[in-house]
Design a protein around this motif. Sequence first.
Motif, PDB file in Angstrom:
ATOM      1  N   LEU A 176      43.184  -0.572  19.558  1.00 44.35           N
ATOM      2  CA  LEU A 176      42.912  -1.571  20.584  1.00 44.35           C
ATOM      3  C   LEU A 176      43.894  -1.309  21.707  1.00 44.35           C
ATOM      4  O   LEU A 176      45.100  -1.154  21.454  1.00 44.35           O
ATOM      5  N   TYR A 177      43.400  -1.249  22.937  1.00 50.61           N
ATOM      6  CA  TYR A 177      44.315  -1.122  24.073  1.00 50.61           C
ATOM      7  C   TYR A 177      44.007  -2.207  25.089  1.00 50.61           C
ATOM      8  O   TYR A 177      42.842  -2.419  25.465  1.00 50.61           O
ATOM      9  N   ALA A 178      45.062  -2.898  25.555  1.00 58.79           N
ATOM     10  CA  ALA A 178      44.919  -3.951  26.555  1.00 58.79           C
ATOM     11  C   ALA A 178      45.795  -3.651  27.760  1.00 58.79           C
ATOM     12  O   ALA A 178      46.989  -3.341  27.614  1.00 58.79           O
ATOM     13  N   GLY A 179      45.206  -3.715  28.958  1.00 57.07           N
ATOM     14  CA  GLY A 179      45.949  -3.483  30.194  1.00 57.07           C
ATOM     15  C   GLY A 179      45.328  -4.245  31.337  1.00 57.07           C
ATOM     16  O   GLY A 179      44.283  -4.898  31.187  1.00 57.07           O
ATOM     17  N   ASP A 180      45.977  -4.150  32.520  1.00 57.97           N
ATOM     18  CA  ASP A 180      45.503  -4.935  33.659  1.00 57.97           C
ATOM     19  C   ASP A 180      45.473  -4.168  34.970  1.00 57.97           C
ATOM     20  O   ASP A 180      44.987  -4.688  35.968  1.00 57.97           O
ATOM     21  N   THR A 219      36.750   8.125  16.518  1.00 59.85           N
ATOM     22  CA  THR A 219      37.813   7.138  16.311  1.00 59.85           C
ATOM     23  C   THR A 219      37.449   5.863  17.060  1.00 59.85           C
ATOM     24  O   THR A 219      37.451   5.855  18.295  1.00 59.85           O
ATOM     25  N   PRO A 220      37.119   4.787  16.359  1.00 56.15           N
ATOM     26  CA  PRO A 220      36.683   3.566  17.036  1.00 56.15           C
ATOM     27  C   PRO A 220      37.809   2.944  17.863  1.00 56.15           C
ATOM     28  O   PRO A 220      38.992   3.043  17.511  1.00 56.15           O
ATOM     29  N   GLY A 221      37.432   2.281  18.962  1.00 60.13           N
ATOM     30  CA  GLY A 221      38.431   1.654  19.811  1.00 60.13           C
ATOM     31  C   GLY A 221      37.866   0.473  20.567  1.00 60.13           C
ATOM     32  O   GLY A 221      36.669   0.417  20.866  1.00 60.13           O
ATOM     33  N   LEU A 222      38.748  -0.466  20.887  1.00 57.65           N
ATOM     34  CA  LEU A 222      38.392  -1.669  21.633  1.00 57.65           C
ATOM     35  C   LEU A 222      39.233  -1.721  22.903  1.00 57.65           C
ATOM     36  O   LEU A 222      40.465  -1.641  22.839  1.00 57.65           O
ATOM     37  N   LEU A 223      38.580  -1.850  24.064  1.00 58.64           N
ATOM     38  CA  LEU A 223      39.253  -1.899  25.352  1.00 58.64           C
ATOM     39  C   LEU A 223      39.261  -3.333  25.872  1.00 58.64           C
ATOM     40  O   LEU A 223      38.205  -3.967  25.983  1.00 58.64           O
ATOM     41  N   VAL A 224      40.460  -3.819  26.216  1.00 58.39           N
ATOM     42  CA  VAL A 224      40.632  -5.200  26.649  1.00 58.39           C
ATOM     43  C   VAL A 224      41.244  -5.204  28.044  1.00 58.39           C
ATOM     44  O   VAL A 224      42.261  -4.540  28.291  1.00 58.39           O
ATOM     45  N   GLU A 228      42.592  -8.457  41.336  1.00 57.96           N
ATOM     46  CA  GLU A 228      43.128  -7.382  42.167  1.00 57.96           C
ATOM     47  C   GLU A 228      42.650  -6.010  41.709  1.00 57.96           C
ATOM     48  O   GLU A 228      42.640  -5.072  42.478  1.00 57.96           O
ATOM     49  N   VAL A 229      42.290  -5.874  40.448  1.00 52.50           N
ATOM     50  CA  VAL A 229      41.853  -4.583  39.896  1.00 52.50           C
ATOM     51  C   VAL A 229      40.522  -4.815  39.177  1.00 52.50           C
ATOM     52  O   VAL A 229      40.478  -5.467  38.136  1.00 52.50           O
ATOM     53  N   THR A 230      39.453  -4.291  39.730  1.00 50.88           N
ATOM     54  CA  THR A 230      38.117  -4.532  39.154  1.00 50.88           C
ATOM     55  C   THR A 230      37.659  -3.403  38.239  1.00 50.88           C
ATOM     56  O   THR A 230      36.794  -3.619  37.392  1.00 50.88           O
ATOM     57  N   GLU A 231      38.232  -2.198  38.386  1.00 50.10           N
ATOM     58  CA  GLU A 231      37.726  -1.062  37.612  1.00 50.10           C
ATOM     59  C   GLU A 231      37.945  -1.251  36.122  1.00 50.10           C
ATOM     60  O   GLU A 231      37.102  -0.867  35.301  1.00 50.10           O
ATOM     61  N   LEU A 232      39.088  -1.848  35.743  1.00 48.30           N
ATOM     62  CA  LEU A 232      39.309  -2.109  34.320  1.00 48.30           C
ATOM     63  C   LEU A 232      38.293  -3.095  33.772  1.00 48.30           C
ATOM     64  O   LEU A 232      37.816  -2.946  32.643  1.00 48.30           O
ATOM     65  N   ARG A 233      37.962  -4.113  34.560  1.00 51.92           N
ATOM     66  CA  ARG A 233      36.954  -5.081  34.123  1.00 51.92           C
ATOM     67  C   ARG A 233      35.629  -4.398  33.791  1.00 51.92           C
ATOM     68  O   ARG A 233      34.979  -4.694  32.792  1.00 51.92           O
ATOM     69  N   LYS A 234      35.238  -3.461  34.663  1.00 51.10           N
ATOM     70  CA  LYS A 234      33.964  -2.788  34.484  1.00 51.10           C
ATOM     71  C   LYS A 234      33.935  -1.920  33.224  1.00 51.10           C
ATOM     72  O   LYS A 234      32.874  -1.744  32.613  1.00 51.10           O
ATOM     73  N   ARG A 235      35.079  -1.389  32.832  1.00 55.64           N
ATOM     74  CA  ARG A 235      35.131  -0.478  31.691  1.00 55.64           C
ATOM     75  C   ARG A 235      35.532  -1.155  30.382  1.00 55.64           C
ATOM     76  O   ARG A 235      35.471  -0.536  29.316  1.00 55.64           O
ATOM     77  N   ALA A 236      35.968  -2.412  30.464  1.00 49.68           N
ATOM     78  CA  ALA A 236      36.459  -3.100  29.275  1.00 49.68           C
ATOM     79  C   ALA A 236      35.334  -3.595  28.386  1.00 49.68           C
ATOM     80  O   ALA A 236      34.236  -3.896  28.844  1.00 49.68           O
ATOM     81  N   ASP A 237      35.642  -3.709  27.090  1.00 51.95           N
ATOM     82  CA  ASP A 237      34.724  -4.321  26.131  1.00 51.95           C
ATOM     83  C   ASP A 237      34.943  -5.827  26.056  1.00 51.95           C
ATOM     84  O   ASP A 237      34.049  -6.568  25.656  1.00 51.95           O
TER      85      ASP A 237
END
Length: 273
Positions: free
Chosen positions: A209-213, A232-237, A243-252
Amino acid sequence: MSLPTPSTPAGHDGLQALLSHPSGAVIGLDFDGTLAPIVADPERARAHPEAVSVLAALAPKVASVAVITGRPAEVAVRHGGFAGVAGLEHLTVLGHYGAERWDAATGEVTAPEPHPGVAAVRAELPALLDGTGAWIEEKGGRAVAVHTRRAPDPQAAFDALRTPLTDLALRHGLIVEPGRLVLELRPPGMDKGVALQTHMRELSATSVLYAGDDLGDLPAFSTVENLRTTGTPGLLVCSGSDEVTELRKRADLVVDGPDGVVTLLRTLAEHLT
């Protein structure tokens, strides 16, 4: 409390893998904006008041909790309040995008020698920044960050400085890492994606699981996406930010900043056995 439902099939698979085999899971977390609220002065940043207790409940149940940050490892440890906490023996802080490492089990920091280009750009920055309203954050001689959040027009200052700072960095063998109204000049070769993948490989991790902003978290997102294609399964948070929209678009999953991250990690700890 129920766990949130990921918005993607890959994210659903990542969460299920973590729940079914937690001892093989790595929990990767950015610091500023993810575990700690963003503040105008980075020296005043502190981890969410419940972050340490939540991590102490979660860390013994997984292979590792890794805080991956552009800050010096020692600074992240101090601002996070991570040292000497029972239950955090499985916590590692990878500072300067993985160039530094602090392990809670030993309390020691390991790091290479600083890149000479950092001192060179630091000497030239005051003249370049004069009159812009930007200010300099020292990062232990291993990087230097230029913040524009306190400038009269923060975004205009950021845009105006991006090219000259990039030119300055290139002349001294460094790169520029843009973030939320900050431009960091640092050595090439390490990023949060490399740091995360290296840490997972060391532990033979089976899920992540990886979480960032922020933009600096995109390499870690890419690493998780690449790992998913190879089994390898993964969860993106995404620790939500307008201020940053690209992470939102790629997050699960998108959660409400550090409050949401802490709530997610607490709920996850409660569901793990």
